[in-house]
Scaffold this active site. Structure first.
Site, PDB file in Angstrom:
ATOM      1  N   ASN A   9       3.403  -0.235  -4.243  1.00  0.00           N
ATOM      2  CA  ASN A   9       2.141  -0.983  -4.214  1.00  0.00           C
ATOM      3  C   ASN A   9       2.225  -2.123  -5.235  1.00  0.00           C
ATOM      4  O   ASN A   9       2.389  -1.874  -6.433  1.00  0.00           O
ATOM      5  CB  ASN A   9       0.997  -0.012  -4.541  1.00  0.00           C
ATOM      6  CG  ASN A   9      -0.359  -0.685  -4.529  1.00  0.00           C
ATOM      7  OD1 ASN A   9      -0.491  -1.801  -5.024  1.00  0.00           O
ATOM      8  ND2 ASN A   9      -1.364  -0.033  -4.001  1.00  0.00           N
ATOM      9  N   HIS A  12      -0.872  -4.931  -8.537  1.00  0.00           N
ATOM     10  CA  HIS A  12      -1.118  -5.320  -9.933  1.00  0.00           C
ATOM     11  C   HIS A  12      -0.232  -6.466 -10.419  1.00  0.00           C
ATOM     12  O   HIS A  12      -0.446  -6.986 -11.507  1.00  0.00           O
ATOM     13  CB  HIS A  12      -1.083  -4.088 -10.832  1.00  0.00           C
ATOM     14  CG  HIS A  12      -2.225  -3.166 -10.486  1.00  0.00           C
ATOM     15  ND1 HIS A  12      -3.532  -3.608 -10.452  1.00  0.00           N
ATOM     16  CD2 HIS A  12      -2.252  -1.881 -10.079  1.00  0.00           C
ATOM     17  CE1 HIS A  12      -4.317  -2.613 -10.063  1.00  0.00           C
ATOM     18  NE2 HIS A  12      -3.562  -1.548  -9.824  1.00  0.00           N
ATOM     19  N   HIS A  45      -3.517  -3.587  -1.147  1.00  0.00           N
ATOM     20  CA  HIS A  45      -4.941  -3.337  -0.893  1.00  0.00           C
ATOM     21  C   HIS A  45      -5.690  -4.659  -1.018  1.00  0.00           C
ATOM     22  O   HIS A  45      -5.767  -5.232  -2.110  1.00  0.00           O
ATOM     23  CB  HIS A  45      -5.442  -2.326  -1.946  1.00  0.00           C
ATOM     24  CG  HIS A  45      -6.874  -1.913  -1.776  1.00  0.00           C
ATOM     25  ND1 HIS A  45      -7.474  -1.003  -2.620  1.00  0.00           N
ATOM     26  CD2 HIS A  45      -7.826  -2.274  -0.885  1.00  0.00           C
ATOM     27  CE1 HIS A  45      -8.735  -0.820  -2.250  1.00  0.00           C
ATOM     28  NE2 HIS A  45      -8.979  -1.591  -1.205  1.00  0.00           N
ATOM     29  N   ARG A  47      -8.889  -5.989  -1.422  1.00  0.00           N
ATOM     30  CA  ARG A  47     -10.243  -5.508  -1.750  1.00  0.00           C
ATOM     31  C   ARG A  47     -11.279  -6.524  -1.288  1.00  0.00           C
ATOM     32  O   ARG A  47     -10.995  -7.732  -1.220  1.00  0.00           O
ATOM     33  CB  ARG A  47     -10.374  -5.264  -3.257  1.00  0.00           C
ATOM     34  CG  ARG A  47      -9.497  -4.128  -3.764  1.00  0.00           C
ATOM     35  CD  ARG A  47      -9.822  -3.794  -5.214  1.00  0.00           C
ATOM     36  NE  ARG A  47     -11.069  -3.078  -5.316  1.00  0.00           N
ATOM     37  CZ  ARG A  47     -11.183  -1.761  -5.532  1.00  0.00           C
ATOM     38  NH1 ARG A  47     -10.101  -1.022  -5.695  1.00  0.00           N
ATOM     39  NH2 ARG A  47     -12.360  -1.183  -5.592  1.00  0.00           N
ATOM     40  N   ARG A  51     -10.069  -8.999  -5.964  1.00  0.00           N
ATOM     41  CA  ARG A  51      -9.758  -9.048  -7.395  1.00  0.00           C
ATOM     42  C   ARG A  51      -8.262  -9.131  -7.671  1.00  0.00           C
ATOM     43  O   ARG A  51      -7.856  -9.548  -8.733  1.00  0.00           O
ATOM     44  CB  ARG A  51     -10.368  -7.849  -8.126  1.00  0.00           C
ATOM     45  CG  ARG A  51      -9.698  -6.541  -7.810  1.00  0.00           C
ATOM     46  CD  ARG A  51     -10.220  -5.416  -8.673  1.00  0.00           C
ATOM     47  NE  ARG A  51     -11.594  -5.081  -8.346  1.00  0.00           N
ATOM     48  CZ  ARG A  51     -12.131  -3.880  -8.598  1.00  0.00           C
ATOM     49  NH1 ARG A  51     -11.412  -2.950  -9.193  1.00  0.00           N
ATOM     50  NH2 ARG A  51     -13.368  -3.609  -8.264  1.00  0.00           N
ATOM     51  N   GLU A  75      -3.967  -1.343   2.880  1.00  0.00           N
ATOM     52  CA  GLU A  75      -5.110  -0.510   2.474  1.00  0.00           C
ATOM     53  C   GLU A  75      -6.388  -1.327   2.633  1.00  0.00           C
ATOM     54  O   GLU A  75      -6.458  -2.458   2.137  1.00  0.00           O
ATOM     55  CB  GLU A  75      -4.964  -0.084   1.014  1.00  0.00           C
ATOM     56  CG  GLU A  75      -3.787   0.827   0.775  1.00  0.00           C
ATOM     57  CD  GLU A  75      -3.642   1.211  -0.689  1.00  0.00           C
ATOM     58  OE1 GLU A  75      -2.772   2.031  -0.982  1.00  0.00           O
ATOM     59  OE2 GLU A  75      -4.385   0.668  -1.542  1.00  0.00           O
ATOM     60  N   THR A 106      -9.470   2.958  -7.034  1.00  0.00           N
ATOM     61  CA  THR A 106     -10.018   3.820  -5.977  1.00  0.00           C
ATOM     62  C   THR A 106     -10.189   5.218  -6.550  1.00  0.00           C
ATOM     63  O   THR A 106      -9.237   5.975  -6.666  1.00  0.00           O
ATOM     64  CB  THR A 106      -9.071   3.802  -4.765  1.00  0.00           C
ATOM     65  OG1 THR A 106      -8.737   2.454  -4.482  1.00  0.00           O
ATOM     66  CG2 THR A 106      -9.724   4.421  -3.545  1.00  0.00           C
ATOM     67  N   GLU A 156      -3.438  10.541   3.481  1.00  0.00           N
ATOM     68  CA  GLU A 156      -2.822  10.343   2.168  1.00  0.00           C
ATOM     69  C   GLU A 156      -3.679  11.107   1.168  1.00  0.00           C
ATOM     70  O   GLU A 156      -4.877  10.845   1.037  1.00  0.00           O
ATOM     71  CB  GLU A 156      -2.747   8.854   1.807  1.00  0.00           C
ATOM     72  CG  GLU A 156      -2.096   8.644   0.432  1.00  0.00           C
ATOM     73  CD  GLU A 156      -1.685   7.213   0.161  1.00  0.00           C
ATOM     74  OE1 GLU A 156      -1.310   6.490   1.111  1.00  0.00           O
ATOM     75  OE2 GLU A 156      -1.740   6.819  -1.011  1.00  0.00           O
ATOM     76  N   HIS A 198      -1.615   7.792  -5.932  1.00  0.00           N
ATOM     77  CA  HIS A 198      -2.558   7.460  -7.004  1.00  0.00           C
ATOM     78  C   HIS A 198      -2.163   8.136  -8.320  1.00  0.00           C
ATOM     79  O   HIS A 198      -2.124   9.360  -8.404  1.00  0.00           O
ATOM     80  CB  HIS A 198      -4.017   7.791  -6.681  1.00  0.00           C
ATOM     81  CG  HIS A 198      -4.953   6.813  -7.341  1.00  0.00           C
ATOM     82  ND1 HIS A 198      -5.292   6.879  -8.673  1.00  0.00           N
ATOM     83  CD2 HIS A 198      -5.557   5.698  -6.860  1.00  0.00           C
ATOM     84  CE1 HIS A 198      -6.089   5.866  -8.973  1.00  0.00           C
ATOM     85  NE2 HIS A 198      -6.257   5.125  -7.896  1.00  0.00           N
TER      86      HIS A 198
HETATM   87  N1  PXP Z   1      -2.604   4.986  -2.475  1.00  0.00           N
HETATM   88  C1  PXP Z   1      -3.853   4.479  -2.329  1.00  0.00           C
HETATM   89  C2  PXP Z   1      -4.600   4.769  -1.076  1.00  0.00           C
HETATM   90  C3  PXP Z   1      -4.426   3.665  -3.332  1.00  0.00           C
HETATM   91  O1  PXP Z   1      -5.671   3.179  -3.182  1.00  0.00           O
HETATM   92  C4  PXP Z   1      -3.658   3.367  -4.486  1.00  0.00           C
HETATM   93  C5  PXP Z   1      -4.223   2.470  -5.534  1.00  0.00           C
HETATM   94  O2  PXP Z   1      -4.406   1.209  -5.020  1.00  0.00           O
HETATM   95  C6  PXP Z   1      -2.363   3.902  -4.570  1.00  0.00           C
HETATM   96  C7  PXP Z   1      -1.872   4.718  -3.564  1.00  0.00           C
HETATM   97  C8  PXP Z   1      -1.471   3.616  -5.746  1.00  0.00           C
HETATM   98  O3  PXP Z   1      -2.032   4.149  -6.912  1.00  0.00           O
HETATM   99  P1  PXP Z   1      -1.419   3.751  -8.308  1.00  0.00           P
HETATM  100  O4  PXP Z   1      -1.549   2.274  -8.445  1.00  0.00           O
HETATM  101  O5  PXP Z   1      -2.264   4.510  -9.289  1.00  0.00           O
HETATM  102  O6  PXP Z   1       0.018   4.192  -8.306  1.00  0.00           O
END
Ligand code: PXP
Length: 249
Positions: A9, A12, A45, A47, A51, A75, A106, A156, A198
């Protein structure tokens, strides 16, 4: 491609870019690097408040993942705007997530049972357009059954509570891991593919991956943060190695 997939992901990277209103660091470049380093797919994602990831990021990510033959996992919140964007780009996979504007991340799973009336037709429309639909849910049998009833192919499981408990040294960690494990079993028995994500880091990845029903992890924040110190490719390679060790590959 390995049986247990790692989705990276890159949200960030965009968070850092947007902090300065600049056009770097570029999440698309991070996605290229991640795929070259062994990511099985890219997760992003979009949003509602934009952001981090932007509309043009999604457009570029859809193009480069397609070019490289890797899945893009988009996402999205359960909204008409996001449905239109998903149908425009037709990513390989959709993960339906809850969204509250004031949240930092999330914070919990999607209330699939409560949102049945809007989620079921949305899943049908997106699946009919060829996308694989996942619901991001807490380790809760009611929500897992609701995802199945809504027509999702994947759940998930939200691993945030377990990962937080491990980081805090909480005695609740073992019970939360057991809940994840029982939920993965229940989802698998319903015929759902099981993913997890997550808060996962180098410490929590192995116990999570030891749950045999899990087929895919989606990891972002920890790896992007760690990449500041070691670079993105070594982080992805170490995460991959820990996943393989836990599976005895
Ligand atoms: N899976 C989903 C559905 C999420 O919303 C997120 C966070 O955007 C992640 C995985 C990844 O989480 P993390 O950034 O904490 O590794």
């Amino acid at each position: 491609m390995s049986l247990l997939r790692l989705g990276v992901n890159i949200d960030h990277v965009a968070t850092i870019r947007n902090a300065r209103g600049a056009d770097y660091p570029d999440p698309v470049r991070a996605a290229e690097l991640a795929m070259a380093a062994g990511a099985d797919g890219i997760t992003a994602h979009l949003r509602e408040d934009r952001r981090h990831i932007s509309d043009s990021d999604i457009e570029a990510l859809a193009v480069i993942t397609r070019k490289r033959g890797r899945p893009l996992n988009f996402e999205m919140a359960v909204t008409a705007e996001m449905e239109t964007i998903a149908l425009r780009h037709r990513p390989h996979a959709i993960c339906l997530v809850p969204e509250r504007r004031e949240e930092v991340t999330t914070e919990g799973g999607l209330d699939v049972a409560g949102g049945h009336n809007s989620i079921t037709p949305l899943v049908a429309r997106l699946a009919a357009a060829g996308m694989r639909i996942s619901c991001f849910v807490d380790a809760d049998p009611v929500q897992i059954a609701a995802a199945k009833a809504a027509g999702a192919q994947v759940v998930e499981l939200h691993t945030g509570a377990y990962c937080d408990a491990v980081r805090e040294g909480s005695p609740l960690a073992a019970g939360l891991l057991e809940k994840l494990s029982a939920s993965a079993r229940a989802a698998h028995e319903l015929g759902l593919e099981v993913h997890a994500g997550h808060g996962i880091d180098f410490e929590t990845v192995k116990p999570i991956v030891a749950i045999p029903e899990i087929m895919e992890l989606n990891i972002g924040h920890f790896m992007i943060g760690e990449a500041i110190f070691t670079g993105l490719a070594p982080v992805i390679q170490r995460m991959r190695a820990l996943m393989d060790e836990a599976r005895g590959v």
